[in-house]
Design an enzyme around this catalytic site. Structure first.
Site: not given
Ligand code: UDX
Length: 450
Positions: A127-129, A236, A239, A300
């Site tokens: 589940f890591l980001r 985006g 995942c 991000k």
């Molecule tokens: C995600 C899940 O969080 C993680 O648990 C899983 O293992 C993989 O997918 P990740 O894609 O690395 O992780 O990034 P995340 O921080 O979740 O952000 C995903 C997208 O959502 C980014 O584009 C980010 O900018 C956007 N986002 C996130 C928002 O627009 N608003 C928010 O409040 C949080």
């Protein structure tokens, strides 16, 4: 721990401490662990597998072009190739994000190659980001283990027990099919949460409400929670877009309607496309012949990953409308260069904005949030700032002389100066105003395909 990959260049790089991705502090951790003799990299699958108690499959599961379902060929190939070398009693743990039933298929593939000896197949999703991979991995909210036999449970618990105890991290032990679905459900839920806030941000703009205060007002309800409430240009990454589509495909296969997830996917795609209209509106309706500076390109902050980044459709649309686009990202420019055409990539953010008719903030990197707004405005042709991440305080940007467009913020005429003064007085009188954590500081918001 022995890590195997078929890509010899990648393995050679890792053995020299060169990582194929950008992830904060990961290079130091890999180097220290490698030097301590606890981590090695090889292309020799037989050597790596033959004495292993646990073999993790962590290969990519990209979306199949034009389909939306996950391409499982790498998972199945890995299962087939490890099968002849598995030690007696080895546990094969699938870490890749895989649709329900993949564990069953992996089990069958290994069984067809190994007619004798025992082994187990488990699910152990990650589940890591990106950008927060180390802390998310070492201190996760929970560990999920999906097993079909007590041996696999005992072996995986032996691995995780000690690190889990240090931070009192809960572990969810369930059947394999449930574990597989948990990962998709978590990502779809988070994608929906973000999309809900993005749509409310649109409503805020129309009715004169403020999305940041709204997020605070609902997020303090513990049933809702304050993380992942930041409205922006659409989610985006590697995942959310891929996993929501794969979940929908599974639901279709089983005749189940996941309408909320369907709407989330559609709304997010539309949102990314319509961000260019915000820029058009901010510059007076037409970008033809204008120069637009885009700051932040990756999906991000704290990653060089450009997959499904909102910056790409935004830039392509602006170009179609006749704009010249210059762009800057502190880390993502080499990857961006492979995806974007006719965009001048500039190392320095101020140089990127020099002579521009508008600057658009697409990714809220800390170094971008810290830009000197007066200096930025000073180098531009016109003081127009479109902040798609609410990375700057509107007051500060306006004080620097910018005409500002943000996400989900009321037009300035809705703000009553007396009201602001009164609430500030209230704060001084001992009512502590609460603020949501900034996007970069949130937990719960990990590279590679998962
Ligand atoms: C995600 C899940 O969080 C993680 O648990 C899983 O293992 C993989 O997918 P990740 O894609 O690395 O992780 O990034 P995340 O921080 O979740 O952000 C995903 C997208 O959502 C980014 O584009 C980010 O900018 C956007 N986002 C996130 C928002 O627009 N608003 C928010 O409040 C949080």
């Amino acid at each position: 721990m022995i890590c195997v990959d078929k890509n010899a260049a990648k393995i050679a790089g890792l053995n020299q401490g060169i990582l194929p991705i950008y992830e904060p502090d990961l290079d130091r951790l890999v180097e220290d662990t490698r030097k301590a003799g606890r981590l090695s990299f090889t292309c020799d699958l037989a050597m790596a597998v033959k004495d292993a108690d646990i073999v993790f499959i962590a290969v990519g599961t990209p979306a199949r072009a034009g389909h939306g379902d996950a391409d499982l060929s790498f998972v199945y190939m890995a299962a087939k190739e490890i099968a002849p070398f598995l030690a007696e009693g080895a546990v094969v743990a699938v870490k890749s994000t895989v649709p329900v039933g993949t564990g069953d298929a992996v089990d069958k593939i290994i069984g067809s190659v190994r007619r004798r000896g025992s082994y187990s197949v488990a699910s152990n999703p990650e589940f890591l980001r990106e950008g927060a991979a180390i802390s998310d991995f070492l201190k996760p909210d929970r560990v999920v283990i999906g097993v079909e036999d007590p041996h696999a449970q005992a072996v995986l618990m032996q691995l995780y027990r000690q690190p889990l105890a240090v931070y009192d991290i809960p572990v969810v032990i369930t059947r394999r099919r449930t574990s597989e679905l948990i990962k998709y459900a978590a990502n779809a839920f988070l994608a929906t949460k973000i999309t809900f806030m993005n749509e409310l941000a649109d409503l805020c703009e129309q009715v004169g409400s403020d999305i940041s205060d709204l997020a605070l007002g609902i997020g303090l309800d513990r049933r809702i929670g304050s993380s992942f409430l930041n409205a922006g240009p659409g989610y985006g990454g590697s995942c959310f877009p891929k996993d929501t589509l794969a979940l929908l495909r599974t639901a279709q296969d089983y005749g189940v309607a996941l309408r909320v997830v369907e709407e989330t996917v559609t709304a997010n795609e539309a949102r990314k496309r319509k961000m260019a209209l915000k820029v058009l509106e901010a510059v007076g309706g037409d970008v033809d012949g204008l120069t637009i500076a885009v700051l932040g390109l990756t999906f991000k902050p704290d990653t060089d990953d450009m997959r499904e980044a909102p910056s790409v459709p935004l830039i392509e649309t602006l170009q179609r409308f006749g704009a010249t686009v210059r762009a800057h990202d502190p880390v993502g420019m080499p990857n961006a260069a492979q995806m974007l055409e006719d965009v001048t990539l500039v190392d320095d953010p101020y140089e990127c904005a020099r002579g521009a008719d508008a600057v658009v903030i697409v990714t809220e990197w800390e170094c971008i949030r810290r830009l000197d707004l007066s200096r930025l405005k000073g180098v531009m042709q016109s003081p127009v700032l479109i902040d798609l991440r609410n990375a700057f305080a509107q007051d500060a940007a306006e004080a620097a002389g910018f005409r500002v467009t943000m996400i989900g913020k009321p037009a300035r005429s809705h703000k009553d100066a007396n009201f602001i003064a009164a609430t500030e007085q209230g704060a001084n009188a001992g009512i502590s105003p609460v603020r949501l954590p900034e996007p970069g500081q949130q937990r719960g918001s990990g590279h590679g395909q998962r």
